[in-house]
Design a protein around this motif. Structure first.
Motif, PDB file in Angstrom:
ATOM      1  N   UNK A 132       3.082  -5.975   4.034  1.00  0.00           N
ATOM      2  CA  UNK A 132       1.819  -6.710   3.966  1.00  0.00           C
ATOM      3  C   UNK A 132       0.926  -6.158   2.859  1.00  0.00           C
ATOM      4  N   UNK A 133       0.783  -4.844   2.788  1.00  0.00           N
ATOM      5  CA  UNK A 133      -0.113  -4.240   1.801  1.00  0.00           C
ATOM      6  C   UNK A 133       0.354  -4.429   0.375  1.00  0.00           C
ATOM      7  N   UNK A 134       1.658  -4.277   0.134  1.00  0.00           N
ATOM      8  CA  UNK A 134       2.181  -4.383  -1.229  1.00  0.00           C
ATOM      9  C   UNK A 134       2.227  -5.833  -1.703  1.00  0.00           C
ATOM     10  N   UNK A 137      -1.259  -7.435  -1.883  1.00  0.00           N
ATOM     11  CA  UNK A 137      -2.082  -6.723  -2.851  1.00  0.00           C
ATOM     12  C   UNK A 137      -1.460  -6.715  -4.226  1.00  0.00           C
ATOM     13  N   UNK A 138      -0.720  -5.668  -4.551  1.00  0.00           N
ATOM     14  CA  UNK A 138      -0.133  -5.451  -5.879  1.00  0.00           C
ATOM     15  C   UNK A 138       0.659  -6.658  -6.373  1.00  0.00           C
ATOM     16  N   UNK A 139       1.575  -7.156  -5.553  1.00  0.00           N
ATOM     17  CA  UNK A 139       2.450  -8.256  -5.967  1.00  0.00           C
ATOM     18  C   UNK A 139       1.646  -9.522  -6.253  1.00  0.00           C
ATOM     19  N   UNK A 164      -5.553  -1.593 -11.354  1.00  0.00           N
ATOM     20  CA  UNK A 164      -6.239  -2.436 -10.348  1.00  0.00           C
ATOM     21  C   UNK A 164      -5.269  -3.072  -9.359  1.00  0.00           C
ATOM     22  N   UNK A 165      -4.038  -3.360  -9.807  1.00  0.00           N
ATOM     23  CA  UNK A 165      -3.053  -3.906  -8.883  1.00  0.00           C
ATOM     24  C   UNK A 165      -2.694  -2.903  -7.801  1.00  0.00           C
ATOM     25  N   UNK A 166      -2.486  -1.663  -8.208  1.00  0.00           N
ATOM     26  CA  UNK A 166      -2.172  -0.602  -7.248  1.00  0.00           C
ATOM     27  C   UNK A 166      -3.345  -0.363  -6.306  1.00  0.00           C
ATOM     28  N   UNK A 167      -4.560  -0.365  -6.860  1.00  0.00           N
ATOM     29  CA  UNK A 167      -5.752  -0.139  -6.041  1.00  0.00           C
ATOM     30  C   UNK A 167      -5.966  -1.259  -5.030  1.00  0.00           C
ATOM     31  N   UNK A 171      -6.326  -0.635  -1.020  1.00  0.00           N
ATOM     32  CA  UNK A 171      -7.413  -1.171  -0.193  1.00  0.00           C
ATOM     33  C   UNK A 171      -6.860  -1.958   0.991  1.00  0.00           C
ATOM     34  N   UNK A 172      -5.825  -2.764   0.745  1.00  0.00           N
ATOM     35  CA  UNK A 172      -5.227  -3.568   1.815  1.00  0.00           C
ATOM     36  C   UNK A 172      -4.453  -2.706   2.814  1.00  0.00           C
ATOM     37  N   UNK A 173      -3.793  -1.666   2.323  1.00  0.00           N
ATOM     38  CA  UNK A 173      -3.063  -0.774   3.231  1.00  0.00           C
ATOM     39  C   UNK A 173      -4.010  -0.073   4.198  1.00  0.00           C
ATOM     40  N   UNK A 174      -5.263   0.098   3.749  1.00  0.00           N
ATOM     41  CA  UNK A 174      -6.264   0.689   4.627  1.00  0.00           C
ATOM     42  C   UNK A 174      -6.884  -0.317   5.579  1.00  0.00           C
ATOM     43  N   UNK A 175      -7.135  -1.515   5.076  1.00  0.00           N
ATOM     44  CA  UNK A 175      -7.831  -2.512   5.898  1.00  0.00           C
ATOM     45  C   UNK A 175      -6.892  -3.276   6.823  1.00  0.00           C
ATOM     46  N   UNK A 176      -5.608  -3.386   6.462  1.00  0.00           N
ATOM     47  CA  UNK A 176      -4.677  -4.181   7.261  1.00  0.00           C
ATOM     48  C   UNK A 176      -4.568  -3.713   8.714  1.00  0.00           C
ATOM     49  N   UNK A 177      -4.488  -2.401   8.989  1.00  0.00           N
ATOM     50  CA  UNK A 177      -4.427  -1.973  10.396  1.00  0.00           C
ATOM     51  C   UNK A 177      -5.632  -2.422  11.221  1.00  0.00           C
ATOM     52  N   UNK A 178      -6.799  -2.589  10.567  1.00  0.00           N
ATOM     53  CA  UNK A 178      -7.991  -3.039  11.283  1.00  0.00           C
ATOM     54  C   UNK A 178      -7.825  -4.463  11.802  1.00  0.00           C
TER      55      UNK A 178
END
Length: 286
Positions: A132-134, A137-139, A164-167, A171-178
């Motif tokens: 989900x995060x990759x 986000x990046x992709x 910015x793609x990695x960032x 950000x999504x890897x942090x917010x996704x669990x919420x």
């Protein structure tokens, strides 16, 4: 189309995924107007809704899900509608580039694997979280950038675009669990194990705080280096309402875990999306 099918496409939910596209737009140098409009339409009104509908069909949630407090029962129409919309996204993508079509096809395959019972990435906490995060986000950042600028994927292989793609993924890897914090019981009934379940309710807050701090430092550094110190500081200022609500909500959850609910999660998503979208639009216009 049945009302239930339309609801499960969750088209308004695309607003929460818009920041990645706007980030790609804000760091673009040679914007192709027609490609930008078409790729926006394909991603937010076709690809994302198709993914939502397909996953809803196999999840068959009875409790609240992202964008729907009381999801109606799904029907076979939802399954076929999601596939038709997916196909339409691929056909329209041909007007942009073959690379773009291949990338949205890959995104569609991964999103289907997330909920399809034969694979169901959702039941694997780490793999599902990374997917989900990759890919959201990046992709998605890269496929948006190549469409907006009408360039090849190889043209994105420089740090001013990669960072910015990695960032965005960080950000999504942090917010996704919420987004999973209120679904522990529902997920457990299906045998799914999410990253939020593994972390626990308070652990999810702590993990998100840590990754939010890392991504904020990263974005501030990128914006002040790539644009100006003012832009870096404005990014941090834009994130202040998100941090304020997050902190207030955390205190409520510490008092009673029942406060880790659907309504509060959607409010956090809305506030963060509004602030990120607003900042990236400012950066693009300036």
């Amino acid at each position: 189309m049945k009302k239930s099918t339309l609801l499960h496409l969750r088209i308004p939910f695309s607003f929460f995924l818009l920041p990645v596209f706007l980030l790609a737009l804000s760091v673009s140098d040679s914007i192709n107007d027609s490609n930008t409009l078409l790729s926006f339409f394909i991603l937010h009104l076709l690809l994302y809704p198709a993914s939502n509908g397909y996953n809803s069909y196999f999840d068959k949630d009875e409790g609240s899900i992202g964008g729907l407090r009381n999801p109606p029962k799904v029907s076979k129409e939802l399954y076929w509608t999601s596939l038709v919309i997916d196909l339409l996204a691929l056909v329209l993508g041909m007007w942009i580039s073959i690379e773009f079509v291949i990338m949205i096809f890959i995104y569609g395959i991964i999103s289907k694997a997330y909920s399809h019972p034969a694979i169901r990435l959702k039941k694997y906490p780490i793999i599902g979280w990374l997917a989900a995060g990759i890919f959201q986000g990046y992709f998605t950042f890269l496929l948006s950038y190549i469409a907006i600028n009408d360039v090849d994927l190889i043209d994105t292989f420089n740090w001013s675009i990669q960072i910015p793609g990695i960032l965005s993924s960080l950000l999504l890897l942090g917010s996704y669990p919420m987004t999973q914090i209120y679904q522990h019981e529902e997920d457990a009934k299906r045998g799914d194990i999410t990253i939020s379940q593994k972390l626990g309710i308070l652990g999810t807050f702590h993990f998100t705080t840590f990754t939010f701090f890392l991504s904020s430092v990263g974005f501030f550094s990128y914006f002040q280096f790539q644009f100006s110190m003012t832009d870096g500081l404005l990014f941090l200022l834009a994130m202040t309402p998100v941090l304020a609500y997050f902190g207030w909500w955390y205190l409520q959850v510490r008092k009673n875990h029942i406060n880790a609910d659907f309504t509060s999660t959607m409010r956090l998503n809305l506030i963060s999306s509004l602030m990120l979208n607003g900042f990236f639009i400012y950066l693009w216009l300036s």
